[in-house]
Each structure stands twice: as structure tokens, then as C-alpha cells.
Design an enzyme around this catalytic site. Structure first.
Site: not given
Length: 233
Positions: A99-101
């Protein structure tokens, strides 16, 4: 099914708390918060603590791996223990996800090379340094047994998608209703294609408050330097 959610210093809480609330609702799922050692891990806010329940060594064959993002993701992408563990467990997992970075951590482990992936909109260009094709217009990008989600709140979408893949659409819909996930935000600026230049500038400024802390900034600089050297070589 064993779900291993990685926690590391300076994580963003919603990145994995959202998926956790979805995945724990499925009967038979065993959720672990995994890190190098057990004990409290501090979020990027500096005030929220989450306990790592299991170590990497205790978690050798998870069915689902989820790596969240946050300002600490640069340091995580430089952590040999983290990267070694991901390389070991990913081949045997049904799904390896981020998720995300968190996708930058997967990329640093070599798991996204030659693939399409997504991340937080501010970090999409960084994926290219790992021979990854960044995707900016999809909440979830999956290739083979790897799935990446866009920034922060996209983790909930990813987790529901995972339940649909592992347990069927009917179970996923039931879980969605259990958590009453029916987004109707009062504003419509949740994607760069919808946000004004002024909104983007404010968002970048707000993000800078976390990213520009000494430890995340130092790790990010080191990670960028390493990628530059790798590109030259």
C-alpha cells in the site's frame, strides 16, 4: 490463511489498519504484525504505537504479505533483514502486496522489476529507478501474484479485492457491509486528476511535515543516492 502485515518505524497507520480491519474479518485468517523483533513500533505521527506480534524468523510461509508505506519506507527499503525476508517468503505466498510507498520496498527487494505497479502519487517517478512501470490511474495494479495499491486509503480497496480473490465476491461484499465501507466524501479531490494546482501544493506542503524529519529525510537521500549509483553502473 496467514496474513503477514509488516510494521516498521515511521509507518503510516491507515496504510495497514484499513487492510487489517478487512482481512481480520475473514474466518480462518490469522493476522500477524511482523518486524525484526516483537514489541512496540512508532507510527509517523510519533504518538501511535502498534505492537509487532511476530518476527521475520517466526513467519516463514505467510499466505498474504502486505507492506504499508509511510515516511519510514525509505529506511525499510534499505533494510537488509526486511529485503531478505521478502525475497524468501514472496515465492511461496499466494499474494505479495503493498500500500502506498510500500511498493518501493517491494521494488527494492527486486520483486517488481519489469512489472507495472502503483504507489502514492508523489512517489510514482521513484518506481522507474527500479525498472518498474508506474501506473497513476489505477487504485490497484496486479501482475501475477503481486498487487500494489495507491496511497493510504487505497489499502481498504486492496484488502477487499484480496478477499474477493481468496474467498469470493460474496464474502468480500459481506465484509464490505460489515465495515460499512460506502465512501461518500464531502470533497472530490482524492486523485491528482481532480485536484486543483493549489490543492496539490497544499498537499505537498502537508506531506513535507513528515518527510522532512531528520531520520526519514536521511534515509530517503541515501536511497536516492543508491539508485543513482545503480543507474550509473
Amino acid at each position: 490463511m496467514q496474513v503477514a502485515i509488516v510494521v516498521y518505524p515511521d509507518f503510516t497507520a491507515l496504510d495497514f489498519i484499513g487492510p487489517y480491519e478487512v482481512l481480520r474479518m475473514v474466518p480462518g485468517n490469522e493476522v500477524r504484525f511482523v518486524w525484526k523483533e516483537t514489541g512496540p513500533i512508532t507510527a509517523d505521527s510519533g504518538v501511535l504505537l502498534v505492537g509487532a506480534t511476530h518476527t521475520f524468523d517466526e513467519t516463514t510461509s505467510p499466505d498474504i504479505v502486505l507492506v504499508p508505506g509511510g515516511p519510514g519506507s525509505s529506511a525499510a527499503a534499505l533494510d537488509d533483514d526486511m529485503l531478505t525476508w521478502l525475497r524468501k517468503v514472496s515465492p511461496g505466498a499466494t499474494w505479495t502486496t503493498s500500500v502506498c510507498t510500500g511498493s518501493l520496498v517491494l521494488a527494492a527487494a527486486g520483486l517488481l522489476a519489469g512489472k507495472r505497479a502503483t504507489t502514492h502519487w508523489t512517489m510514482l517517478p521513484a518506481l522507474r529507478t527500479y525498472d518498474v512501470t508506474p501506473v497513476s490511474d489505477q487504485r490497484i495494479v496486479h501482475e501475477g501474484d503481486i498487487a500494489t495499491a495507491a496511497g493510504v486509503s487505497a489499502g481498504i480497496d486492496l484488502a477487499l479485492w484480496l478477499v474477493g480473490q481468496t474467498d469470493g465476491a460474496a464474502k468480500a461484499e459481506a465484509v464490505q457491509l460489515m465495515i460499512e465501507y460506502d465512501p461518500q466524501p464531502p470533497f472530490d479531490s482524492g486523485h491528482t486528476s481532480k485536484a486543483s494546482p493549489a490543492t496539490k501544493a497544499r498537499a505537498v506542503a502537508l506531506l513535507g511535515a513528515d518527510v522532512l524529519k531528520p531520520a526519514p529525510l536521511k534515509a530517503a537521500a541515501r536511497l536516492l543516492w543508491n539508485r543513482a549509483i545503480a543507474a550509473v553502473r
